[in-house]
Design a protein around this motif. Structure first.
Motif, PDB file in Angstrom:
ATOM      1  N   LEU A 109      -5.794 -12.368 -11.445  1.00 15.57           N
ATOM      2  CA  LEU A 109      -6.580 -13.290 -11.192  1.00 15.57           C
ATOM      3  C   LEU A 109      -6.112 -14.556 -11.943  1.00 15.57           C
ATOM      4  CD1 LEU A 109     -10.075 -11.913 -10.948  1.00 15.57           C
ATOM      5  CD2 LEU A 109      -8.521 -12.750  -9.013  1.00 15.57           C
ATOM      6  N   SER A 110      -5.394 -14.304 -13.222  1.00 16.39           N
ATOM      7  CA  SER A 110      -5.037 -15.325 -13.978  1.00 16.39           C
ATOM      8  C   SER A 110      -4.005 -16.033 -13.482  1.00 16.39           C
ATOM      9  CB  SER A 110      -4.972 -14.661 -15.287  1.00 16.39           C
ATOM     10  OG  SER A 110      -4.206 -15.550 -16.459  1.00 16.39           O
ATOM     11  N   GLU A 111      -4.121 -17.439 -13.221  1.00 18.41           N
ATOM     12  CA  GLU A 111      -2.896 -18.175 -12.788  1.00 18.41           C
ATOM     13  C   GLU A 111      -2.044 -18.466 -14.136  1.00 18.41           C
ATOM     14  OE1 GLU A 111      -0.534 -19.851 -10.738  1.00 18.41           O
ATOM     15  OE2 GLU A 111      -2.110 -19.310  -9.686  1.00 18.41           O
ATOM     16  N   ALA A 112      -2.586 -18.549 -15.191  1.00 19.97           N
ATOM     17  CA  ALA A 112      -1.637 -18.750 -16.483  1.00 19.97           C
ATOM     18  C   ALA A 112      -0.779 -17.669 -16.530  1.00 19.97           C
ATOM     19  CB  ALA A 112      -2.519 -19.016 -17.485  1.00 19.97           C
ATOM     20  N   LEU A 113      -1.444 -16.397 -16.293  1.00 24.40           N
ATOM     21  CA  LEU A 113      -0.486 -14.976 -16.518  1.00 24.40           C
ATOM     22  C   LEU A 113       0.561 -15.130 -15.388  1.00 24.40           C
ATOM     23  CD1 LEU A 113       0.097 -12.454 -18.121  1.00 24.40           C
ATOM     24  CD2 LEU A 113      -1.798 -11.240 -16.938  1.00 24.40           C
ATOM     25  N   THR A 155      -4.545 -11.219  -5.470  1.00 24.12           N
ATOM     26  CA  THR A 155      -5.502 -11.369  -6.222  1.00 24.12           C
ATOM     27  C   THR A 155      -6.641  -9.951  -6.309  1.00 24.12           C
ATOM     28  OG1 THR A 155      -6.843 -12.731  -4.685  1.00 24.12           O
ATOM     29  CG2 THR A 155      -5.524 -13.565  -6.372  1.00 24.12           C
ATOM     30  N   ASP A 156      -6.079  -9.189  -5.227  1.00 24.02           N
ATOM     31  CA  ASP A 156      -6.960  -7.712  -5.255  1.00 24.02           C
ATOM     32  C   ASP A 156      -6.243  -6.625  -4.688  1.00 24.02           C
ATOM     33  OD1 ASP A 156      -7.432  -7.381  -2.393  1.00 24.02           O
ATOM     34  OD2 ASP A 156      -8.322  -9.609  -2.629  1.00 24.02           O
ATOM     35  N   ALA A 157      -6.607  -5.584  -5.144  1.00 22.85           N
ATOM     36  CA  ALA A 157      -5.959  -4.374  -4.702  1.00 22.85           C
ATOM     37  C   ALA A 157      -5.711  -3.935  -3.324  1.00 22.85           C
ATOM     38  CB  ALA A 157      -6.591  -3.025  -5.252  1.00 22.85           C
ATOM     39  N   ALA A 158      -6.840  -4.409  -2.237  1.00 20.26           N
ATOM     40  CA  ALA A 158      -6.726  -4.370  -1.069  1.00 20.26           C
ATOM     41  C   ALA A 158      -5.749  -5.188  -0.455  1.00 20.26           C
ATOM     42  CB  ALA A 158      -8.065  -4.638  -0.345  1.00 20.26           C
ATOM     43  N   THR A 159      -5.522  -6.414  -0.710  1.00 13.33           N
ATOM     44  CA  THR A 159      -4.367  -7.085  -0.522  1.00 13.33           C
ATOM     45  C   THR A 159      -3.019  -6.435  -0.835  1.00 13.33           C
ATOM     46  OG1 THR A 159      -6.051  -9.101  -0.651  1.00 13.33           O
ATOM     47  CG2 THR A 159      -3.397  -9.434  -0.410  1.00 13.33           C
ATOM     48  N   LEU A 160      -2.939  -5.999  -1.892  1.00  9.27           N
ATOM     49  CA  LEU A 160      -1.875  -5.326  -2.606  1.00  9.27           C
ATOM     50  C   LEU A 160      -1.498  -4.143  -1.598  1.00  9.27           C
ATOM     51  CD1 LEU A 160       0.239  -4.899  -4.665  1.00  9.27           C
ATOM     52  CD2 LEU A 160      -1.201  -3.538  -5.687  1.00  9.27           C
ATOM     53  N   ALA A 161      -2.335  -3.385  -1.244  1.00  9.09           N
ATOM     54  CA  ALA A 161      -2.222  -2.050  -0.288  1.00  9.09           C
ATOM     55  C   ALA A 161      -1.635  -2.729   0.891  1.00  9.09           C
ATOM     56  CB  ALA A 161      -3.348  -1.411  -0.178  1.00  9.09           C
ATOM     57  N   GLY A 162      -2.230  -3.732   1.427  1.00 10.02           N
ATOM     58  CA  GLY A 162      -1.771  -4.156   2.845  1.00 10.02           C
ATOM     59  C   GLY A 162      -0.448  -4.879   2.826  1.00 10.02           C
ATOM     60  N   THR A 163       0.096  -5.391   1.510  1.00  7.77           N
ATOM     61  CA  THR A 163       1.055  -6.141   1.484  1.00  7.77           C
ATOM     62  C   THR A 163       2.418  -5.503   0.986  1.00  7.77           C
ATOM     63  OG1 THR A 163      -0.186  -7.968   0.939  1.00  7.77           O
ATOM     64  CG2 THR A 163       2.213  -8.386   0.282  1.00  7.77           C
ATOM     65  N   LEU A 164       2.306  -4.253   0.393  1.00  7.90           N
ATOM     66  CA  LEU A 164       3.281  -3.411  -0.280  1.00  7.90           C
ATOM     67  C   LEU A 164       4.192  -2.980   0.584  1.00  7.90           C
ATOM     68  CD1 LEU A 164       3.981  -2.778  -3.292  1.00  7.90           C
ATOM     69  CD2 LEU A 164       2.292  -0.888  -3.158  1.00  7.90           C
ATOM     70  N   GLN A 165       5.300  -2.819   0.231  1.00 11.33           N
ATOM     71  CA  GLN A 165       6.546  -2.290   1.170  1.00 11.33           C
ATOM     72  C   GLN A 165       7.621  -1.613   0.620  1.00 11.33           C
ATOM     73  OE1 GLN A 165       8.365  -5.943   3.015  1.00 11.33           O
ATOM     74  NE2 GLN A 165       6.575  -6.499   4.017  1.00 11.33           N
ATOM     75  N   GLY A 166       7.718  -0.405   1.015  1.00  7.73           N
ATOM     76  CA  GLY A 166       8.650   0.546   0.407  1.00  7.73           C
ATOM     77  C   GLY A 166       8.479   0.750  -1.087  1.00  7.73           C
ATOM     78  N   GLU A 167       9.714   0.565  -1.870  1.00  8.08           N
ATOM     79  CA  GLU A 167       9.804   0.715  -3.313  1.00  8.08           C
ATOM     80  C   GLU A 167       9.491  -0.713  -4.036  1.00  8.08           C
ATOM     81  OE1 GLU A 167      10.479   3.655  -5.414  1.00  8.08           O
ATOM     82  OE2 GLU A 167       9.506   4.443  -3.492  1.00  8.08           O
ATOM     83  N   GLN A 168       8.736  -1.611  -3.540  1.00  9.05           N
ATOM     84  CA  GLN A 168       8.532  -3.214  -4.013  1.00  9.05           C
ATOM     85  C   GLN A 168       8.021  -3.017  -5.218  1.00  9.05           C
ATOM     86  OE1 GLN A 168       6.095  -5.600  -1.454  1.00  9.05           O
ATOM     87  NE2 GLN A 168       7.094  -7.292  -1.977  1.00  9.05           N
ATOM     88  N   LEU A 169       8.480  -3.658  -6.111  1.00  8.46           N
ATOM     89  CA  LEU A 169       7.909  -3.778  -7.539  1.00  8.46           C
ATOM     90  C   LEU A 169       6.556  -4.623  -7.707  1.00  8.46           C
ATOM     91  CD1 LEU A 169       9.053  -3.104 -10.356  1.00  8.46           C
ATOM     92  CD2 LEU A 169       9.786  -5.227 -10.621  1.00  8.46           C
ATOM     93  N   VAL A 170       5.558  -3.941  -8.455  1.00  8.82           N
ATOM     94  CA  VAL A 170       4.351  -4.543  -8.646  1.00  8.82           C
ATOM     95  C   VAL A 170       3.956  -4.946 -10.034  1.00  8.82           C
ATOM     96  CG1 VAL A 170       1.881  -4.505  -8.050  1.00  8.82           C
ATOM     97  CG2 VAL A 170       3.401  -3.382  -6.392  1.00  8.82           C
ATOM     98  N   LEU A 171       3.522  -5.923 -10.660  1.00  5.93           N
ATOM     99  CA  LEU A 171       3.179  -5.923 -11.993  1.00  5.93           C
ATOM    100  C   LEU A 171       1.452  -6.196 -11.868  1.00  5.93           C
ATOM    101  CD1 LEU A 171       5.866  -6.737 -12.469  1.00  5.93           C
ATOM    102  CD2 LEU A 171       5.372  -8.457 -14.126  1.00  5.93           C
ATOM    103  N   VAL A 172       0.841  -5.288 -12.464  1.00  7.30           N
ATOM    104  CA  VAL A 172      -0.620  -5.320 -12.228  1.00  7.30           C
ATOM    105  C   VAL A 172      -1.018  -5.582 -13.695  1.00  7.30           C
ATOM    106  CG1 VAL A 172      -2.607  -3.725 -11.929  1.00  7.30           C
ATOM    107  CG2 VAL A 172      -0.436  -3.146 -10.536  1.00  7.30           C
ATOM    108  N   ASP A 173      -2.006  -6.560 -13.639  1.00 12.53           N
ATOM    109  CA  ASP A 173      -2.660  -7.029 -14.777  1.00 12.53           C
ATOM    110  C   ASP A 173      -4.177  -6.128 -14.805  1.00 12.53           C
ATOM    111  OD1 ASP A 173      -4.251  -8.550 -16.726  1.00 12.53           O
ATOM    112  OD2 ASP A 173      -4.742 -10.257 -15.375  1.00 12.53           O
ATOM    113  N   LEU A 174      -4.144  -5.487 -15.967  1.00 14.70           N
ATOM    114  CA  LEU A 174      -5.319  -4.395 -16.216  1.00 14.70           C
ATOM    115  C   LEU A 174      -6.349  -4.954 -16.776  1.00 14.70           C
ATOM    116  CD1 LEU A 174      -3.381  -1.214 -17.725  1.00 14.70           C
ATOM    117  CD2 LEU A 174      -3.570  -1.829 -15.608  1.00 14.70           C
ATOM    118  N   ALA A 175      -6.503  -6.439 -16.821  1.00 14.44           N
ATOM    119  CA  ALA A 175      -7.806  -7.051 -17.123  1.00 14.44           C
ATOM    120  C   ALA A 175      -8.267  -7.394 -15.938  1.00 14.44           C
ATOM    121  CB  ALA A 175      -7.436  -8.516 -18.077  1.00 14.44           C
TER     122      ALA A 175
END
Length: 197
Positions: free
Chosen positions: A8-12, A29-49
């Motif tokens: 959610l952090s634009e600065a990060l 900005t949310d896990a649901a969007t991530l799940a719908g967007t994620l393809q194959g072995e795509q890399l994801v950086l997840v802000d744990l905050a």
């Protein structure tokens, strides 16, 4: 390949984009969007905050993509928990640009990224589960000093601590480790312990 930035952090997100290339990064900005967007072995950086981060089905998302859990307050127990869920890496959310590029490059090649403290914890946990008798099966392939280095690795010790304990230089420890990695066809100390298991 596009790198997804879950924060959610634009600065990060901007910091990550600057380090990794703006054209490569796309923010979600949310896990649901991530799940719908994620393809194959795509890399994801997840802000744990991110609020509610634990609610997502991370084991499934980690099978879908190459997730790097990014913590603003890294803790070995938290890192271990994310690796157990299938994350390909765990790092500080505010890593320098050079380090972030190294982390991403490592994970993109199919390897995992963990910091020194977490690696020591993993080696110690794995090493404590290795039977001492397992050493006998491959003892003939190693020198006496290499066997001492392995024993120290099983306790999760860092190179400088091994050097101090064995009363040798840290570069000598690194030379023994390189020799062991070559003998057993592995790239790092955790792989070595897994191989010996």
């Amino acid at each position: 390949m596009t790198i997804l930035l879950l924060t959610l952090s634009e600065a990060l997100a901007d910091s990550w984009r600057t380090a990794l290339g703006r054209e490569r990064c796309w923010r979600v900005t949310d896990a649901a969007t991530l799940a719908g967007t994620l393809q194959g072995e795509q890399l994801v950086l997840v802000d744990l905050a991110l609020p509610g981060i634990e609610a997502a089905n991370w084991p499934a998302l980690c099978r879908q993509g190459r997730v790097i859990a990014m913590s603003s307050d890294p803790d070995s127990r938290e890192g271990l928990r994310w690796l157990q869920q299938g994350a390909a890496g765990y790092a500080h959310a505010y890593s320098t640009a050079d380090l972030l590029q190294q982390i991403v490059s490592t994970v993109e090649t199919g390897s995992s990224w963990v910091g020194r403290d977490l690696l020591a914890l993993l080696c110690g946990q794995l090493g404590s589960k290795l039977p001492d008798s397992g050493l006998e099966a491959w003892r003939e392939r190693v020198t006496a000093r290499e066997a001492e280095v392995i024993t120290a690795l099983k306790r999760g010790m860092a190179n400088k601590d091994i050097a101090r304990e064995l009363d040798i230089a840290e570069r000598t420890v690194k030379a023994h480790l390189s020799s062991l990695f070559h003998k057993f066809g592995v790239d790092d100390r955790l792989q070595l312990l897994l191989k010996l298991a």
